[in-house]
Design an enzyme around this catalytic site. Structure first.
Site, PDB file in Angstrom:
ATOM      1  N   LEU A   9       0.833  -1.204   0.000  1.00 32.00           N
ATOM      2  CA  LEU A   9       0.000   0.000   0.000  1.00 32.00           C
ATOM      3  C   LEU A   9       0.869   1.255   0.000  1.00 32.00           C
ATOM      4  CD1 LEU A   9      -2.726  -0.998   2.613  1.00 32.00           C
ATOM      5  CD2 LEU A   9      -2.608  -1.469   0.155  1.00 32.00           C
ATOM      6  N   ARG A  16       3.503  14.259   7.155  1.00 32.69           N
ATOM      7  CA  ARG A  16       4.474  14.646   8.195  1.00 32.69           C
ATOM      8  C   ARG A  16       5.915  14.723   7.686  1.00 32.69           C
ATOM      9  NH1 ARG A  16       2.935  10.527  12.789  1.00 32.69           N
ATOM     10  NH2 ARG A  16       1.743   9.594  11.081  1.00 32.69           N
ATOM     11  N   GLY A 102       4.035   0.438   2.200  1.00 35.69           N
ATOM     12  CA  GLY A 102       5.259   0.817   1.503  1.00 35.69           C
ATOM     13  C   GLY A 102       6.201   1.652   2.352  1.00 35.69           C
ATOM     14  N   ASP A 103       5.793   1.963   3.597  1.00 38.25           N
ATOM     15  CA  ASP A 103       6.627   2.856   4.409  1.00 38.25           C
ATOM     16  C   ASP A 103       7.313   2.136   5.565  1.00 38.25           C
ATOM     17  OD1 ASP A 103       4.484   2.379   6.045  1.00 38.25           O
ATOM     18  OD2 ASP A 103       4.003   4.481   6.422  1.00 38.25           O
ATOM     19  N   ASN A 377      55.601  10.519 -16.633  1.00 42.80           N
ATOM     20  CA  ASN A 377      55.686  11.351 -15.432  1.00 42.80           C
ATOM     21  C   ASN A 377      55.154  12.746 -15.740  1.00 42.80           C
ATOM     22  OD1 ASN A 377      57.183  11.428 -12.561  1.00 42.80           O
ATOM     23  ND2 ASN A 377      57.281  13.420 -13.571  1.00 42.80           N
TER      24      ASN A 377
HETATM   25  C1  UD1 Z   1      -2.872   0.887  10.045  1.00 43.04           C
HETATM   26  C2  UD1 Z   1      -3.795  -0.159  10.664  1.00 43.04           C
HETATM   27  C3  UD1 Z   1      -3.434  -0.321  12.122  1.00 43.04           C
HETATM   28  C4  UD1 Z   1      -1.990  -0.697  12.292  1.00 43.04           C
HETATM   29  C5  UD1 Z   1      -1.092   0.317  11.574  1.00 43.04           C
HETATM   30  C6  UD1 Z   1       0.322  -0.151  11.563  1.00 43.04           C
HETATM   31  C7  UD1 Z   1      -5.845   0.078   9.396  1.00 43.04           C
HETATM   32  C8  UD1 Z   1      -7.260   0.567   9.414  1.00 43.04           C
HETATM   33  N1  UD1 Z   1      -5.138   0.281  10.504  1.00 43.04           N
HETATM   34  O1  UD1 Z   1      -3.169   2.106  10.681  1.00 43.04           O
HETATM   35  O2  UD1 Z   1      -4.262  -1.300  12.723  1.00 43.04           O
HETATM   36  O3  UD1 Z   1      -1.649  -0.771  13.656  1.00 43.04           O
HETATM   37  O4  UD1 Z   1      -1.511   0.487  10.220  1.00 43.04           O
HETATM   38  O5  UD1 Z   1       1.143   0.843  11.042  1.00 43.04           O
HETATM   39  O6  UD1 Z   1      -5.429  -0.502   8.426  1.00 43.04           O
HETATM   40  N2  UD1 Z   1      -3.040   3.784   2.607  1.00 43.04           N
HETATM   41  C9  UD1 Z   1      -3.477   3.732   1.296  1.00 43.04           C
HETATM   42  N3  UD1 Z   1      -4.722   4.149   1.025  1.00 43.04           N
HETATM   43  C10 UD1 Z   1      -5.577   4.624   1.969  1.00 43.04           C
HETATM   44  C11 UD1 Z   1      -5.109   4.687   3.301  1.00 43.04           C
HETATM   45  C12 UD1 Z   1      -3.829   4.241   3.587  1.00 43.04           C
HETATM   46  O7  UD1 Z   1      -2.755   3.315   0.403  1.00 43.04           O
HETATM   47  O8  UD1 Z   1      -6.705   4.988   1.637  1.00 43.04           O
HETATM   48  C13 UD1 Z   1      -1.673   3.334   2.890  1.00 43.04           C
HETATM   49  C14 UD1 Z   1      -0.845   4.487   3.363  1.00 43.04           C
HETATM   50  O9  UD1 Z   1      -0.055   4.992   2.293  1.00 43.04           O
HETATM   51  C15 UD1 Z   1       0.038   3.869   4.434  1.00 43.04           C
HETATM   52  C16 UD1 Z   1      -0.717   2.635   4.899  1.00 43.04           C
HETATM   53  O10 UD1 Z   1      -1.719   2.419   3.953  1.00 43.04           O
HETATM   54  O11 UD1 Z   1       1.266   3.457   3.939  1.00 43.04           O
HETATM   55  C17 UD1 Z   1      -1.254   2.758   6.303  1.00 43.04           C
HETATM   56  O12 UD1 Z   1      -2.256   3.730   6.320  1.00 43.04           O
HETATM   57  P1  UD1 Z   1      -2.589   4.598   7.584  1.00 43.04           P
HETATM   58  O13 UD1 Z   1      -3.786   5.393   7.315  1.00 43.04           O
HETATM   59  O14 UD1 Z   1      -1.372   5.298   8.050  1.00 43.04           O
HETATM   60  O15 UD1 Z   1      -2.960   3.480   8.645  1.00 43.04           O
HETATM   61  P2  UD1 Z   1      -2.659   3.550  10.172  1.00 43.04           P
HETATM   62  O16 UD1 Z   1      -3.519   4.574  10.792  1.00 43.04           O
HETATM   63  O17 UD1 Z   1      -1.221   3.653  10.409  1.00 43.04           O
HETATM   64 CA    CA Z   2       0.666   4.788   9.643  1.00 45.41          CA
END
Ligand code: UD1
Ligand code: CA
Length: 463
Positions: A9, A16, A102-103, A377
């Site tokens: 993902l 941030r 992906g992070d 040289n």
């Molecule tokens: C998510 C999990 C959480 C877990 C955490 C670990 C869910 C609902 N929650 O929360 O339980 O503890 O990861 O880090 O999944 N992304 C997309 N499309 C979207 C939303 C997000 O591609 O519509 C990708 C983001 O780029 C990111 C990742 O999914 O890399 C995580 O998304 P984020 O919204 O940060 O989830 P968390 O709140 O961290």
């Molecule tokens: Ca996150």
């Protein structure tokens, strides 16, 4: 092993980072963040990799060097919604699917392989990677039923007081049976505090439908740490750099102060080479055995032969033979091909030139667009005048020639083998073999000029 695919993902914005660039394109040890994840997934055995992109989609896609399939998420409506975008690709597939973000560049192939193999061997519907942490804030919490089985994940924002005290967190890394994933994605809704489609809800859906759920708990949380800001980026860079350097040390390379060096992923270093502090090795650099590199060198995309020493120097896209010394304070620009047993000394700049074996360029010299033979040289301060303000031209210096100090070679010009050029000469025409070229005005002496002109400095004069 059965078919394993992976979904990564990478559609989120990553605000941030305070960056013009999408978060997952930021580099760690010379490799974009997302490529670390892709490489780990690949090494773990996934043969089909789907990357979900959205925010700055083009930029993210361009940063990926591997062969992957892309899915688009136009609006970021949650992690579950992101996965839904891969349904057309997954619908008819059988096997296992790793899902992760992906992070998380620190995730290792080893851990991913472990979760995948465990998942497949137990024939589960879903396996989730969890960790027990002191501060679970922000993470989804693992809810277990009365018999201790994981059955649900509750997000921080949706959790009640009791659930927030749970220290077992969801890492966001899962392995699914593809058909169970497909079925559960189709049942997701966004009835939650953020009005998002949570991927985490697949767990309760699978549970309610009688699917087996497994949990693998990680001892080392480092691997699942997501990068959200520059501080975490720096911390991860350091960890990855240490891993790379450790690998080199294991294969016989000495690092005097490992943390002072940066070594990118694709660098290779031979055994018994010593890397002194402050050295940065980048790109596809390859250092042979028994070299001494540093202190304070930056070497990019360069091949260095065995037993060679490089001190306080900067080298780009060049090739250096064995038993050669470079520096201190040399600058080798792209296209410098240096032979064996060569000496490139202090304050020497070389650009797009070939230098033959056993040639010495000891100090204060500029060599550009030249072809220099062997055992030549070059004295102190020689300048290859390769640019007339309009075009760059080539200079050829034959084997065994001796170029005196402060000579200018005005290109295009050729110095034939076995010739000498007197110090201070400005050479504009070909120098034939076995000849001496002197090209400077003769010295004139005007006796007692100083006294006559009353220009004596220091001690008193006679008159
Ligand atoms: C998510 C999990 C959480 C877990 C955490 C670990 C869910 C609902 N929650 O929360 O339980 O503890 O990861 O880090 O999944 N992304 C997309 N499309 C979207 C939303 C997000 O591609 O519509 C990708 C983001 O780029 C990111 C990742 O999914 O890399 C995580 O998304 P984020 O919204 O940060 O989830 P968390 O709140 O961290
Ligand atoms: Ca996150």
């Amino acid at each position: 092993m059965e078919h394993v695919c992976a979904v990564i993902l990478a559609a989120g914005a990553g605000t941030r980072m305070k960056s013009e660039k999408a978060k997952v394109t930021h580099e760690l040890c010379g490799k974009p963040m997302i490529n670390w994840v892709i490489d780990a997934v690949k090494e773990a055995g996934a043969t089909e990799i789907i990357v979900v992109t959205g925010y700055q989609e083009e930029q993210v896609r361009r940063s990926i060097s591997e062969n992957v399939i892309f899915a688009s998420q136009k609006e970021q409506l949650g992690t579950g919604h992101a996965l839904m975008q891969t349904l057309p690709l997954l619908n008819d597939q059988k096997g296992a699917c790793l899902v992760l973000c992906g992070d998380i560049p620190l995730i290792t192939a080893q851990t991913l392989r472990h979760i995948t193999e465990d998942h497949i061997s137990k024939g589960r519907a879903m396996t989730v990677l969890t960790a027990i942490v002191d501060n679970p804030h922000g993470y989804g919490r693992i809810i277990r039923d009365n018999s201790g089985n994981a059955c649900r994940i509750v997000e921080q924002r949706d959790a009640d007081e009791k659930q927030r005290n749970i220290k077992e967190i969801n890492s966001g890394i899962y392995c699914y049976d593809i058909q169970w994933l497909v079925k559960s994605l189709k049942k997701l809704n966004n009835n939650n505090e953020q009005k998002e489609y949570y991927l985490t809800d697949t767990m309760s859906i699978i549970c309610e439908n009688g699917g087996d759920i497994g949990v693998i708990s990680l001892d080392n949380h480092e691997e699942i740490t997501g990068i959200n800001d520059r501080e975490q980026l720096a911390a991860a860079e350091r960890i990855l750099n240490r891993r790379i350097i450790k690998r080199h040390m294991k294969s016989g390379v000495t690092f005097l102060i490992p943390d002072s060096c940066i070594v990118e992923e694709n660098v290779s270093i031979g055994a018994d080479t010593v890397i002194y502090p402050g050295t940065i090795l980048k790109g596809s650099t390859s250092i042979d055995v028994n070299c001494a590199i540093g202190p304070n060198c930056m070497i990019s995309d360069t091949i260095v032969g065995k037993n060679t020493k490089v001190i306080y120097s900067v080298i780009n896209q060049s090739r250096i033979g064995g038993d050669t010394t470079v520096g201190p304070f040399a600058y080798l620009r792209p296209g410098s091909i240096i032979g064996e047993k060569v000496k490139i000394g202090d304050f020497v700049e070389i650009k797009k030139s070939v230098i033959g074996d056993e040639t010495k360029i000891s100090h204060l010299t500029y060599v550009g667009d030249a072809e220099i033979g062997r055992n030549v040289n070059l004295g102190c301060g020689v300048v290859f005048v390769n640019y007339d303000g309009k075009v760059k031209s080539k200079t050829v210096v034959g084997d065994n020639s001796f170029i005196g100090c402060n000579v200018n070679l005005i290109s295009p010009v050729e110095v034939k083998p076995n010739s000498y050029i007197a110090a201070g000469s400005t050479i504009t025409d070909e120098v034939p073999e076995y000849s001496l070229a002197i090209a400077r005005s003769r010295q004139t002496i005007i006796r007692d000029w100083v006294k006559k002109k009353g220009r004596v400095r220091g001690e008193k004069s006679d008159n």
